[in-house]
Scaffold this motif. Structure first.
Motif, PDB file in Angstrom:
ATOM      1  N   ILE A  30       0.842  -1.202   0.000  1.00  0.00           N
ATOM      2  CA  ILE A  30       0.000   0.000   0.000  1.00  0.00           C
ATOM      3  C   ILE A  30       0.880   1.256   0.000  1.00  0.00           C
ATOM      4  O   ILE A  30       0.607   2.231  -0.695  1.00  0.00           O
ATOM      5  N   THR A  32       3.787   1.731  -1.171  1.00  0.00           N
ATOM      6  CA  THR A  32       4.595   2.019  -2.354  1.00  0.00           C
ATOM      7  C   THR A  32       3.786   2.129  -3.636  1.00  0.00           C
ATOM      8  O   THR A  32       4.331   2.449  -4.674  1.00  0.00           O
ATOM      9  N   MET A  33       2.502   1.849  -3.549  1.00  0.00           N
ATOM     10  CA  MET A  33       1.771   1.879  -4.827  1.00  0.00           C
ATOM     11  C   MET A  33       1.560   3.325  -5.279  1.00  0.00           C
ATOM     12  O   MET A  33       1.224   4.186  -4.482  1.00  0.00           O
ATOM     13  N   PRO A  34       1.767   3.534  -6.548  1.00  0.00           N
ATOM     14  CA  PRO A  34       1.564   4.886  -7.061  1.00  0.00           C
ATOM     15  C   PRO A  34       0.089   5.264  -7.037  1.00  0.00           C
ATOM     16  O   PRO A  34      -0.773   4.417  -7.256  1.00  0.00           O
ATOM     17  N   LEU A  35      -0.172   6.489  -6.760  1.00  0.00           N
ATOM     18  CA  LEU A  35      -1.554   6.961  -6.775  1.00  0.00           C
ATOM     19  C   LEU A  35      -1.721   7.899  -7.962  1.00  0.00           C
ATOM     20  O   LEU A  35      -1.116   8.974  -7.998  1.00  0.00           O
ATOM     21  N   PRO A  36      -2.507   7.476  -8.923  1.00  0.00           N
ATOM     22  CA  PRO A  36      -2.681   8.321 -10.107  1.00  0.00           C
ATOM     23  C   PRO A  36      -3.455   9.584  -9.751  1.00  0.00           C
ATOM     24  O   PRO A  36      -4.117   9.641  -8.721  1.00  0.00           O
ATOM     25  N   SER A  37      -3.352  10.529 -10.625  1.00  0.00           N
ATOM     26  CA  SER A  37      -4.090  11.768 -10.379  1.00  0.00           C
ATOM     27  C   SER A  37      -5.575  11.466 -10.255  1.00  0.00           C
ATOM     28  O   SER A  37      -6.146  10.729 -11.045  1.00  0.00           O
ATOM     29  N   ASN A  38      -6.194  12.016  -9.261  1.00  0.00           N
ATOM     30  CA  ASN A  38      -7.631  11.781  -9.094  1.00  0.00           C
ATOM     31  C   ASN A  38      -8.413  13.072  -9.267  1.00  0.00           C
ATOM     32  O   ASN A  38      -9.519  13.207  -8.779  1.00  0.00           O
ATOM     33  N   ASN A 355      -1.921   1.516 -12.416  1.00  0.00           N
ATOM     34  CA  ASN A 355      -1.492   1.011 -11.127  1.00  0.00           C
ATOM     35  C   ASN A 355      -0.764  -0.304 -11.282  1.00  0.00           C
ATOM     36  O   ASN A 355      -1.324  -1.260 -11.801  1.00  0.00           O
TER      37      ASN A 355
ATOM     38  N   GLU B  11      -0.468  18.941  -4.743  1.00  0.00           N
ATOM     39  CA  GLU B  11      -0.791  17.560  -5.106  1.00  0.00           C
ATOM     40  C   GLU B  11      -0.028  16.592  -4.202  1.00  0.00           C
ATOM     41  O   GLU B  11      -0.583  15.605  -3.713  1.00  0.00           O
ATOM     42  N   ARG B  14      -1.619  16.541  -0.775  1.00  0.00           N
ATOM     43  CA  ARG B  14      -2.876  15.772  -0.775  1.00  0.00           C
ATOM     44  C   ARG B  14      -2.576  14.279  -0.745  1.00  0.00           C
ATOM     45  O   ARG B  14      -3.170  13.514  -0.009  1.00  0.00           O
ATOM     46  N   ARG B  19      -2.159   9.087   2.055  1.00  0.00           N
ATOM     47  CA  ARG B  19      -1.335   7.923   2.402  1.00  0.00           C
ATOM     48  C   ARG B  19      -1.250   7.741   3.919  1.00  0.00           C
ATOM     49  O   ARG B  19      -1.316   6.621   4.422  1.00  0.00           O
ATOM     50  N   TRP B  55      -8.897   6.443  -2.909  1.00  0.00           N
ATOM     51  CA  TRP B  55      -8.112   7.527  -3.514  1.00  0.00           C
ATOM     52  C   TRP B  55      -8.886   8.166  -4.663  1.00  0.00           C
ATOM     53  O   TRP B  55      -8.909   9.389  -4.824  1.00  0.00           O
ATOM     54  N   GLU B  56      -9.568   7.342  -5.446  1.00  0.00           N
ATOM     55  CA  GLU B  56     -10.374   7.887  -6.544  1.00  0.00           C
ATOM     56  C   GLU B  56     -11.467   8.817  -6.008  1.00  0.00           C
ATOM     57  O   GLU B  56     -11.795   9.823  -6.610  1.00  0.00           O
ATOM     58  N   PRO B  59     -11.418  13.115  -3.491  1.00  0.00           N
ATOM     59  CA  PRO B  59     -11.892  14.494  -3.637  1.00  0.00           C
ATOM     60  C   PRO B  59     -13.318  14.700  -3.127  1.00  0.00           C
ATOM     61  O   PRO B  59     -13.723  15.822  -2.879  1.00  0.00           O
TER      62      PRO B  59
END
Lengths: 443, 179
Positions: A30, A32-38, A355, B11, B14, B19, B55-56, B59
């Motif tokens: 968890i 290290t996982m990248p979080l894409p732009s939301n 992801n 960003e 956030r 996290r 995370w999605e 917002p």
């Protein structure tokens, strides 16, 4: 059982079931996982708290609701109109000119050269469970294994068996023309219209998948065991050498299996475990990619570590190459040409995948050498030529087979037919077929 | 400071805030997932998926102080979705094998096996409500909050789920006793 007894039984059962803390591996995963732009996906705008406070009167609230609803509607409309546009398989001049599927299949063209093939009697995998599997033999015939037995698609004849129950896991073809199946733990071969059971797979749980190498050697694995069938004898193998010879107290976790043309068997693994006086002891070696040299398994050496604890799919090609998806935090595709490893750091190039933990589920290599992969929980199908990805996904309302997580419904939902077409078995029970013509059109 | 730089920092802030909250909630959410799913690896996947979903939807969370309840609800929904795919391939949890292999009063083991089998036959909603009430010992109003349903509905679901579980247990018992 009265209410009180049921309460006690449930509490006791719950105590064995609930795990209080997250394992370190999950925390790492968890963390290290990248979080894409939301912020660019059409979400409704986030309304600051102070605006809610100032809009406290009922009238203002209603007006704000209407505005938000209208704005949301515009956004939704925008999103919906964008959806089906990402299918990038280019039109072929005559998509179905030479592709000849078995006549028993009902074919519907979803996109030029991308077919939906439905076989009567085969329904939603999600609802029916993994009770079917399919493969192609050396002659190009398509075979389907189901609770009713084995049948050649297009042929009325059905061959009952193997096994006695309806939980079928894996069906594959051998170079000598035989078919091999794992059916509810029974490993069996089908040759000259006759099923022959292999000896019982060693250890429990029973075998759930198998591979037949070019020399006819049969390998099978369960969730905790990997074994080779030599004539009438199974030989179980360990992966690390930390615990001495394999025994009933040793557990290994074979992941994906693949063989390359040089006769090597490749396996992704996780830790080995050994049950002794100290309890369940885990190996120091986290596992990864190993290669069988004819006697024992040895760690293979991709340029970067392969985290075998996540299912890292493998695929081998007709040039003797091996592809390994490094499903760890690195999210990299590695290609081994028999001598050197080559890395591609952009597997996330499958369009719409961002992801690494849910990127690549299953992979196969097409006759043209391109790698085809499912991803994003089976919603995406893409082809990789070593440089760029091509998205061949069906519209979003259709779903592909699931990915390589441990709860997959199918062992191999992705197959290459001898004619070069790519077959994907979807959760809804139909096949998605990328025809050779469509493949050629994308080259 | 250039605007682009400011946006980037924002960003990053956030993401860091999310996290941190997710990490703080990890044990609790894993506990929740194992209670519902019973399988370690599936629970890990469920928590992972829940983090992504959260995370999605991040917002849309206006009050970060409510993160825990909001995130737990997502975890429950993801677990329920996994259960809904009830035709999933059964996986063998090695810890179960080992615990069954260690000395244990036979009746307890037998009872757990029967319960596990009966549980497998339940609908996802039944599993969820029983897990929350009996495995995690949550109060009914907490369950109502978590499932976003009225208290009365929780009561009713719980009663029905227990009834169906008992019925499955009885079926299994009668299957094993020759008549």
């Amino acid at each position: 059982m009265n209410d009180h007894e049921l309460d006690l039984a449930l509490t006791d059962f719950g105590a064995t079931r609930v795990q209080p803390t997250a394992p370190p591996m999950l925390r790492q995963r968890i963390g290290t996982m990248p979080l894409p732009s939301n912020t660019k996906r059409g979400f409704l705008p986030r309304i600051p708290q102070w605006r809610f406070q100032s809009m406290f009167s009922a009238t203002k609230f209603v007006v704000a609701g209407v505005i938000v609803a209208l704005f949301g509607g515009f956004l939704l409309a925008g999103v919906l109109t964008q959806q089906p546009s990402e299918r990038a398989v280019a039109p072929a001049s005559s998509p179905t000119a030479t592709w000849a599927p078995p006549s028993e299949l009902a074919i519907e063209e979803l996109a030029p050269g991308v077919m939906k093939a439905t076989l009567a009697g085969v329904g939603s995998i999600e609802r029916s469970g993994s009770k079917h599997d399919f493969t192609f033999d050396q002659h190009g015939d398509m075979w389907m294994l189901s609770p009713d037995g084995l049948r050649r698609v297009g042929d009325e004849t059905s061959y009952p068996g193997p096994g006695s129950t309806d939980a079928y896991w894996d069906l594959t073809s051998a170079p000598d023309g035989a078919l091999w199946a794992v059916a509810n733990g029974t490993v069996a071969s089908f040759r000259d219209d006759v099923w022959t059971d292999a000896p019982e797979f060693p250890g429990k749980p029973p075998a759930s998948a198998l591979e037949v190498l070019p020399d006819g050697t049969v390998w099978a694995r369960s969730t905790t065991r990997l074994a080779r069938l030599d004539g009438d004898t199974w030989t179980a193998y360990r992966i690390t050498d930390e615990y001495g010879p394999i025994s009933d107290s040793t557990y290994i976790f074979p992941g994906d299996l693949a063989w390359t043309l040089d006769g090597s068997l490749w396996v992704t693994t996780c830790y080995d475990y050994h049950d002794d006086d100290r309890g369940l002891v885990r190996s120091k070696d986290r596992g990864g990619l190993v290669r069988f040299d004819g006697t024992a398994f040895h760690p293979a050496a991709p340029p970067r570590p392969l985290d075998g604890c996540r299912v890292s799919p493998l695929a081998s090609g007709t040039d003797g190459e091996l592809w390994a998806y490094l499903a760890a935090e690195l999210s990299t595709l590695a290609r081994f040409d028999g001598t050197d490893w080559e890395l591609s750091d952009d597997p996330v190039g499958i369009p719409r995948i961002h992801n690494p933990w849910m990127v690549v589920g299953f992979m196969v290599v097409a006759p043209d050498g391109r790698l085809w992969a499912t991803g994003d929980f089976g919603r995406v199908l893409g082809a990789f030529d070593g440089t760029t990805w091509t998205d061949a996904s069906v519209p979003r309302e259709e779903r592909l087979g699931s990915t390589g997580s441990v709860s997959n419904l199918l062992e191999r939902p992705l197959r290459v037919a001898p004619d070069g077409s790519i077959w994907v078995w979807t959760l809804d029970g139909y096949f998605l077929v990328i025809t050779p013509e469509a493949l050629a059109a994308t080259e | 400071m250039p605007a682009g730089r400011r946006m980037q920092e924002s960003e990053e802030q956030r993401t860091a805030a999310f996290r941190q909250l997710a990490d703080q909630r990890l044990d609790a959410s894993y506990r929740l997932a194992t209670a519902i799913l019973g399988d370690g690896s599936q629970s890990q996947d469920a928590v992972h998926d829940a983090v992504l979903l959260a995370w999605e939807r991040w917002p849309s969370l206006r009050d970060q102080a409510k993160f825990d309840a909001w995130f737990d609800r997502i975890v429950v929904n993801v677990c329920r979705e996994q259960l809904r795919r009830s035709a999933r391939r059964p996986t063998t949890d090695i810890t179960t094998q080992v615990s069954l292999g260690t000395p244990d009063p036979a009746p307890d083991v037998h009872r757990r096996v029967l319960l596990a089998q009966a549980f497998d036959k339940l609908q996802p909603d039944d599993v969820v409500v029983l897990a929350l009430r009996h495995f995690l010992d949550l109060q009914l109003d907490d369950i109502a909050l978590l499932l976003d349903v009225p208290l009365q509905t929780v009561n009713s679901r719980l009663r029905s789920a227990r009834g169906r579980l008992r019925s499955h247990l009885q079926e299994q018992s009668s299957d094993q006793v020759p008549r």
